[in-house]
Design an enzyme around this catalytic site. Structure first.
Site, PDB file in Angstrom:
ATOM      1  N   ASP A 166     -10.585  -6.081  -0.412  1.00 35.21           N
ATOM      2  CA  ASP A 166      -9.563  -5.702  -1.373  1.00 35.21           C
ATOM      3  C   ASP A 166      -8.265  -5.507  -0.581  1.00 35.21           C
ATOM      4  O   ASP A 166      -8.088  -4.501   0.108  1.00 35.21           O
ATOM      5  CB  ASP A 166      -9.979  -4.406  -2.085  1.00 35.21           C
ATOM      6  CG  ASP A 166      -8.849  -3.815  -2.927  1.00 35.21           C
ATOM      7  OD1 ASP A 166      -7.768  -4.428  -2.996  1.00 35.21           O
ATOM      8  OD2 ASP A 166      -9.062  -2.734  -3.509  1.00 35.21           O
ATOM      9  N   LYS A 178       2.733  -5.148  -5.895  1.00 34.54           N
ATOM     10  CA  LYS A 178       2.728  -4.198  -4.780  1.00 34.54           C
ATOM     11  C   LYS A 178       3.407  -4.778  -3.552  1.00 34.54           C
ATOM     12  O   LYS A 178       3.453  -4.141  -2.500  1.00 34.54           O
ATOM     13  CB  LYS A 178       1.294  -3.796  -4.431  1.00 34.54           C
ATOM     14  CG  LYS A 178       0.620  -2.952  -5.510  1.00 34.54           C
ATOM     15  CD  LYS A 178      -0.726  -2.472  -5.036  1.00 34.54           C
ATOM     16  CE  LYS A 178      -1.585  -1.944  -6.155  1.00 34.54           C
ATOM     17  NZ  LYS A 178      -1.195  -0.601  -6.600  1.00 34.54           N
ATOM     18  N   HIS A 238     -11.041   1.919  -4.354  1.00 28.43           N
ATOM     19  CA  HIS A 238     -10.278   2.062  -5.590  1.00 28.43           C
ATOM     20  C   HIS A 238     -11.224   1.752  -6.754  1.00 28.43           C
ATOM     21  O   HIS A 238     -12.158   0.963  -6.578  1.00 28.43           O
ATOM     22  CB  HIS A 238      -9.138   1.035  -5.537  1.00 28.43           C
ATOM     23  CG  HIS A 238      -8.130   1.135  -6.637  1.00 28.43           C
ATOM     24  ND1 HIS A 238      -8.303   0.546  -7.862  1.00 28.43           N
ATOM     25  CD2 HIS A 238      -6.920   1.739  -6.673  1.00 28.43           C
ATOM     26  CE1 HIS A 238      -7.234   0.781  -8.612  1.00 28.43           C
ATOM     27  NE2 HIS A 238      -6.384   1.508  -7.925  1.00 28.43           N
ATOM     28  N   GLN A 267      -3.557  -3.205  -0.731  1.00 30.95           N
ATOM     29  CA  GLN A 267      -2.660  -2.377   0.098  1.00 30.95           C
ATOM     30  C   GLN A 267      -2.465  -2.940   1.498  1.00 30.95           C
ATOM     31  O   GLN A 267      -1.856  -2.266   2.338  1.00 30.95           O
ATOM     32  CB  GLN A 267      -3.207  -0.947   0.203  1.00 30.95           C
ATOM     33  CG  GLN A 267      -3.311  -0.203  -1.114  1.00 30.95           C
ATOM     34  CD  GLN A 267      -1.964   0.121  -1.738  1.00 30.95           C
ATOM     35  OE1 GLN A 267      -0.918   0.003  -1.100  1.00 30.95           O
ATOM     36  NE2 GLN A 267      -1.975   0.530  -2.985  1.00 30.95           N
ATOM     37  N   CYS A 270      -6.865   6.648  -8.796  1.00 34.18           N
ATOM     38  CA  CYS A 270      -7.942   5.697  -9.126  1.00 34.18           C
ATOM     39  C   CYS A 270      -9.009   5.676  -8.046  1.00 34.18           C
ATOM     40  O   CYS A 270      -9.537   4.613  -7.699  1.00 34.18           O
ATOM     41  CB  CYS A 270      -7.401   4.290  -9.335  1.00 34.18           C
ATOM     42  SG  CYS A 270      -6.231   4.172 -10.669  1.00 34.18           S
TER      43      CYS A 270
END
Ligand SMILES: Cc1ncc(COP(=O)(O)O)c(C=O)c1O
Lengths: 150, 413
Positions: free
Chosen positions: B198, B224, B121, B201, B362
């Site tokens: 990261d 999220k 991302h 998600q 993104c």
């Protein structure tokens, strides 16, 4: 809001069979515009002869609205002066933003983009080609810009 | 998954009442919020609002306790060794920037290498672009194979004594690919590099154990994972936080301040300058507790099943191309449709009440790898079910019919 107001036959025809597609080899003005959020990409080039837009073409990739609108625009501005083209651009912005008014003959096929006003998220797509054209005019570093009044 | 789980999320009933049922398939962008989270935020403001860590009165102590309890809850949620390993931020983007600035700027020098991956991302790319401009560090990439998975051989080939950072996305927001982060972190550590994950998600969608993964840093976004916007977290191994320079300076992060110098509070406070998002933290705690009650394993299974189903169903439609790995996918399904631009797909689906995302998500470098300008993306969460997939598929079929190729019109100019 009906999809048929947006994706009219005229729009789909311009999208699938764009007019004036490509780039002018030695344009008087040219510029490239992006629609950051969805990746639309339009390049516009124009050739000025005797103060009149003798040729206008576009290339790029993007959604039906951005590409059809650019195709229609190149048809419309040919034979007009820069000032007339700018005026038309501003009329076009008013139309797709839903400003009340009479939009008639002078808009040509662009009239079929009137439905965009009902889809606010798509206004940016419809105006991309026109903004790019105006940016091209605003640039003073066009290869032959000093010759435009010849 | 409970069949009445949609009722936990007031937005669905509100749209139904408006006569426009919401088929929300954009949870990878942000999830809807359960009443429990909304109520927790509202209750915080109506009962406990005060600034934290400075008031010398009961109300401030109550607010401080709520804020710190949230830190404990987030630590538990990802199995961090201690609450002080959790720094509250605005979102995953800020968490990743914090690492890049507070760690990267001070530890990288010319010729050092930072390894990222083909499916990052922008929030795990652009901060490193900035840091590499400042430090002269070089960026390298773990390659993606034709099944949309990371090719670990390309990591092994590139990693070496110059590698100082390996930073990868746990679950791709475009492809849904679950990356082998445990193995990646192991390889990073073997080379003496720090390992960053990261988790924007992954935290919302599956059980996450940062100690099992073995990462040094892990970034997440509250919004999220059923939480409010404006609150996120950074997990870090505490020793690293202790050795790092601050990111932002100001109130709350200091010990002593003199006219020309200052010294800093202990982590995590050293990294939380200014009045934090207290209500956001309270909401995030409610979100964490909500997801724990649903069960993260159950969340994961539900999403994978729906993602598999949607990928199969959409692939039956002529002209549809799916960008999703065969075996390691989640509830994220990116696709393109021949002759219909993703932005047009999104408008067509929107007119049927289906919210999906269209664009580059993104992840422009990934789009170039995939050789597309953009994709349409349906992303599923706990409140979606197979009927949503059916609505999606039939709306898509309608749109494709609308865009069927036409002959050139007779009247051309
Ligand atoms: C994989 C990934 N990383 C980072 C982010 C950034 O999250 P936020 O915008 O909440 O900071 C996102 C959000 O889209 C994401 O999907």
């Amino acid at each position: 809001m009906s999809l048929n107001d947006l994706f009219t036959e005229i729009i789909l025809d311009h999208y699938q069979h764009p007019h004036n597609h490509g780039l002018i080899p030695n344009p008087t003005y040219s510029s490239r515009g992006f629609n950051e959020s969805c990746g639309d990409d339009v390049q516009v080039s124009v050739l000025i002869k005797n103060g009149i837009i003798a040729d206008a073409r576009f290339s790029g990739a993007g959604c039906s609205i951005s590409q059809a609108s650019a195709s229609i625009m190149t048809d419309l501005v040919k034979g007009k002066s820069i000032e007339e083209a700018k005026k038309l651009a501003s009329r076009f912005y008013d139309m797709v933003k839903g400003t009340e008014g009479e939009y008639g003959e002078e808009m040509g096929d662009a009239i079929s983009l009137q439905g965009v006003a009902k889809f606010p998220v798509r206004v940016k797509c419809a105006t991309l080609g026109w903004h790019t054209l105006e940016e091209a005019f605003a640039k003073n570093d066009g290869p032959n810009s000093s010759e435009e009044t010849k | 998954m409970r069949s009445d789980i949609k009722n936990d999320f007031p937005i669905f009933a509100n749209w139904r009442e408006k006569g426009k049922p919401l088929i929300y398939l954009d949870s990878a962008a942000t999830t809807q919020k359960p009443a429990r989270v909304i109520d927790a935020v509202s209750e915080y403001y109506s009962r406990y609002n005060a600034n934290v860590h400075r008031g010398t009165y009961e109300l401030s102590q109550l607010a401080t306790d709520l804020y710190e309890n949230s830190r404990t809850a987030v630590a538990r949620f990802i199995n961090a060794e201690r609450a002080e390993s959790i720094v509250f931020t605005r979102n995953a983007t800020e968490s990743l920037n914090l690492i890049a600035y507070a760690w990267g700027l001070n530890n990288l020098k010319k010729g050092d290498e930072v390894i990222l991956s083909d499916m990052e991302h922008h929030s795990n790319l652009v901060p490193w672009h900035i840091i590499s401009r400042h430090t002269g560090a070089v960026l390298k990439f773990i390659r993606m194979n034709s099944d949309f998975q990371l090719d670990l051989q390309s990591l092994k080939d590139n990693i070496g004594p110059r590698t100082k950072v390996v930073s990868v996305v746990h679950v791709s927001n475009v492809l849904g690919t679950i990356n082998p982060v445990k193995e990646i972190c192991r390889l990073a550590h073997e080379a003496g590099a720090i390992a960053i994950v990261d988790g924007a998600q992954s935290a919302p969608h599956m059980p996450v154990d940062v100690r099992e993964i073995g990462c040094d840093f892990y970034a997440l976004s509250g919004h999220k994972m059923c939480g409010p916007t404006g609150i996120g977290a950074l997990y870090a191994r505490y020793e690293l936080l202790e050795r790092m320079e601050p990111f932002l300076g100001g109130g709350e992060m200091i010990n002593e301040v003199f006219p020309t110098t200052s010294n800093y509070a202990k982590p995590p406070y050293k990294f939380e300058a200014g009045t934090p998002n207290i209500a956001g933290a309270v909401g995030l705690k409610a979100a964490v507790e909500y997801l724990e009650a649903v069960g993260l394993k159950e969340v994961e299974e539900h999403e994978i099943a729906l993602g598999d189903y949607a990928a199969r169903r959409l692939a039956e439609i002529e002209g549809v191309r799916i960008f999703r790995p065969k075996t390691t996918g989640t509830g994220v399904v990116s696709f393109t449709v021949e002759n219909v631009h993703p932005h047009d797909i999104s408008t067509i689906l929107d007119s049927e009440g289906v919210a999906i995302r269209a664009g580059h998500h993104c992840a422009q470098p990934l789009m170039r790898k995939l050789q597309v300008q953009s994709t349409a993306r349906a992303s599923f969460y706990i409140y979606n079910d197979k009927s949503d997939v059916e609505v999606l598929a039939s709306a898509l079929e309608k749109g494709i019919a609308l865009f069927r190729p036409r002959k050139k019109a007779d009247v051309t100019k």
